[in-house]
Design an enzyme around this catalytic site. Structure first.
Site, PDB file in Angstrom:
ATOM      1  CG  MET A  27      -1.884  -1.206   1.158  1.00 33.87           C
ATOM      2  SD  MET A  27      -3.414  -0.968   2.048  1.00 33.87           S
ATOM      3  CE  MET A  27      -2.837  -0.757   3.692  1.00 33.87           C
ATOM      4  CG  HIS A  31       8.784   0.300   5.966  1.00 36.21           C
ATOM      5  ND1 HIS A  31       9.093  -1.040   6.102  1.00 36.21           N
ATOM      6  CD2 HIS A  31       7.447   0.381   6.204  1.00 36.21           C
ATOM      7  CE1 HIS A  31       8.018  -1.719   6.430  1.00 36.21           C
ATOM      8  NE2 HIS A  31       6.990  -0.885   6.494  1.00 36.21           N
ATOM      9  N   GLY A  33      11.366  -2.735   5.367  1.00 30.93           N
ATOM     10  CA  GLY A  33      10.644  -4.011   5.422  1.00 30.93           C
ATOM     11  C   GLY A  33      10.168  -4.400   4.012  1.00 30.93           C
ATOM     12  CG  HIS A  34       7.129  -2.104   2.038  1.00 31.24           C
ATOM     13  ND1 HIS A  34       7.050  -0.965   2.798  1.00 31.24           N
ATOM     14  CD2 HIS A  34       5.907  -2.687   2.084  1.00 31.24           C
ATOM     15  CE1 HIS A  34       5.824  -0.846   3.286  1.00 31.24           C
ATOM     16  NE2 HIS A  34       5.113  -1.882   2.877  1.00 31.24           N
ATOM     17  CD  GLN A  58      -5.956  -3.634   2.987  1.00 27.67           C
ATOM     18  OE1 GLN A  58      -5.864  -4.098   1.850  1.00 27.67           O
ATOM     19  NE2 GLN A  58      -4.999  -3.792   3.878  1.00 27.67           N
ATOM     20  CB  SER A 183       4.579  -0.035  10.867  1.00 26.89           C
ATOM     21  OG  SER A 183       3.314   0.461  10.480  1.00 26.89           O
ATOM     22  CB  SER A 184       3.478   2.562   6.106  1.00 31.44           C
ATOM     23  OG  SER A 184       4.059   1.606   5.270  1.00 31.44           O
TER      24      SER A 184
HETATM   25  O1  PAF Z   1      -0.062  -5.694   3.633  1.00 30.03           O
HETATM   26  C1  PAF Z   1      -0.494  -4.800   2.885  1.00 30.03           C
HETATM   27  O2  PAF Z   1       0.183  -3.808   2.609  1.00 30.03           O
HETATM   28  C2  PAF Z   1      -1.887  -4.932   2.290  1.00 30.03           C
HETATM   29  O3  PAF Z   1      -2.760  -5.544   3.176  1.00 30.03           O
HETATM   30  C3  PAF Z   1      -1.896  -5.645   0.906  1.00 30.03           C
HETATM   31  C4  PAF Z   1      -1.434  -7.085   1.026  1.00 30.03           C
HETATM   32  C5  PAF Z   1      -1.030  -4.883  -0.067  1.00 30.03           C
HETATM   33  C6  PAF Z   1      -3.331  -5.661   0.354  1.00 30.03           C
HETATM   34  O4  PAF Z   1      -3.837  -4.388   0.204  1.00 30.03           O
END
Ligand code: PAF
Length: 283
Positions: A27, A31, A33-34, A58, A183-184
């Site tokens: 999303m 950072h 982590g990604h 979500q 975390s973002s």
């Molecule tokens: O973990 C996330 O960033 C979100 O839940 C995902 C998997 C991209 C789905 O929107």
């Protein structure tokens, strides 16, 4: 790095690179982590595709959705530097063309616990978007951080049940030097809140140590709650890591225990967890 915005273009890319793709759905507001997921995807696949889409379905709290941090230019720069091949950045209309879809993928017994208990519809929203992305891209592997352990478990189940050929790879949670889970959302903390937030991982680590020493669920849960007394706590539990059932003292221990928490700091909801393996019981 190629940037595309339509699902039509994503399907075309998938057709050209069928089953050679490692996929990192995000999303945004990326950072380390990604980036660790991207690195893992690069090591295991010929092509790496990242998606950035802040998925409204979500978020059960519209204010949380509005406040979700966004920095597209910085994200693009990071991904370019990380050697990503394709970035998919759809607009909402390109994901859900006719309003919010009403189709649901549900696992009530996994979704009504931990992060799902107070956030009705959250995991349905996650599975819907992940399902669509998998359907359009059909990646060989998809990478998910274990900070969102429950999400990882649900995506794995969905992929298996709907017979996606995508392998779901769970990647370790990354921490700042002082232990705070990356975390973002951390960017929304005040400096006092940022300091206070260190107490979250400390509570998890203490609870894990208590469990390792005593093998007692009650003692570990008490330690967890005591250390989290300074926070507004949404949940703080020891669960069976496969079923997410809350553990009770005296019932048989599962193969793996998830110690997981969600707390609020400065009104920002933060989650974290650790996994612990009970001692083998010798008879
Ligand atoms: O973990 C996330 O960033 C979100 O839940 C995902 C998997 C991209 C789905 O929107």
């Amino acid at each position: 790095m190629e940037v595309i915005t339509t699902r039509h273009a994503l399907r075309e890319y998938a057709a050209r690179h069928s089953q050679k793709i490692g996929f990192v759905p995000t999303m945004g507001y990326l950072h380390e982590g990604h980036l660790s997921l991207v690195e893992r995807a690069k090591a295991q696949n010929e092509k790496v595709v990242v998606s950035i889409f802040v998925n409204p379905t979500q978020f059960n709290d519209p204010k949380d959705f509005e406040k979700y941090p966004v920095d597209e230019a910085h994200d693009k720069e990071l991904l370019e530097r990380a050697g990503v091949d394709l970035l998919f950045m759809p607009s909402r209309g390109n994901i859900f063309s006719e309003g919010n879809p009403t189709i649901r993928i549900q696992y009530p017994h996994l979704m009504d616990k931990l992060c799902g208990e107070k956030r009705a519809g959250h995991f349905e929203g996650v599975l819907l978007i992940v399902h669509n992305l998998f359907m359009w891209l059909n990646p060989a592997r998809a990478y998910f951080g274990l900070k969102d352990y429950q999400q990882y478990l649900l995506v794995q189940k969905m992929a298996r049940d709907l017979e996606f050929t995508t392998e779901i790879v769970g990647c370790p949670l990354l921490r700042e030097k002082d232990g705070l889970a990356m975390s973002s959302r951390n960017v929304r903390l005040s400096s006092a809140g940022r300091q206070q937030a260190v107490g979250i991982s400390q509570a998890l680590f203490s609870s894990r140590s208590v469990f390792q020493e005593t093998q007692s669920v009650r003692a570990a849960a008490d330690a967890l709650r005591q250390e989290l007394a300074q926070f507004e706590v949404e949940y703080a539990t020891l669960s069976n890591a496969e079923t997410l059932e809350t553990l009770e003292e005296g019932t048989p221990l599962p193969k793996k225990i998830l110690i997981a928490v969600a707390v609020f700091v400065d009104g920002v909801r933060l989650i974290d967890n650790v996994l612990v393996v009970p001692h083998a019981i010798s008879i």
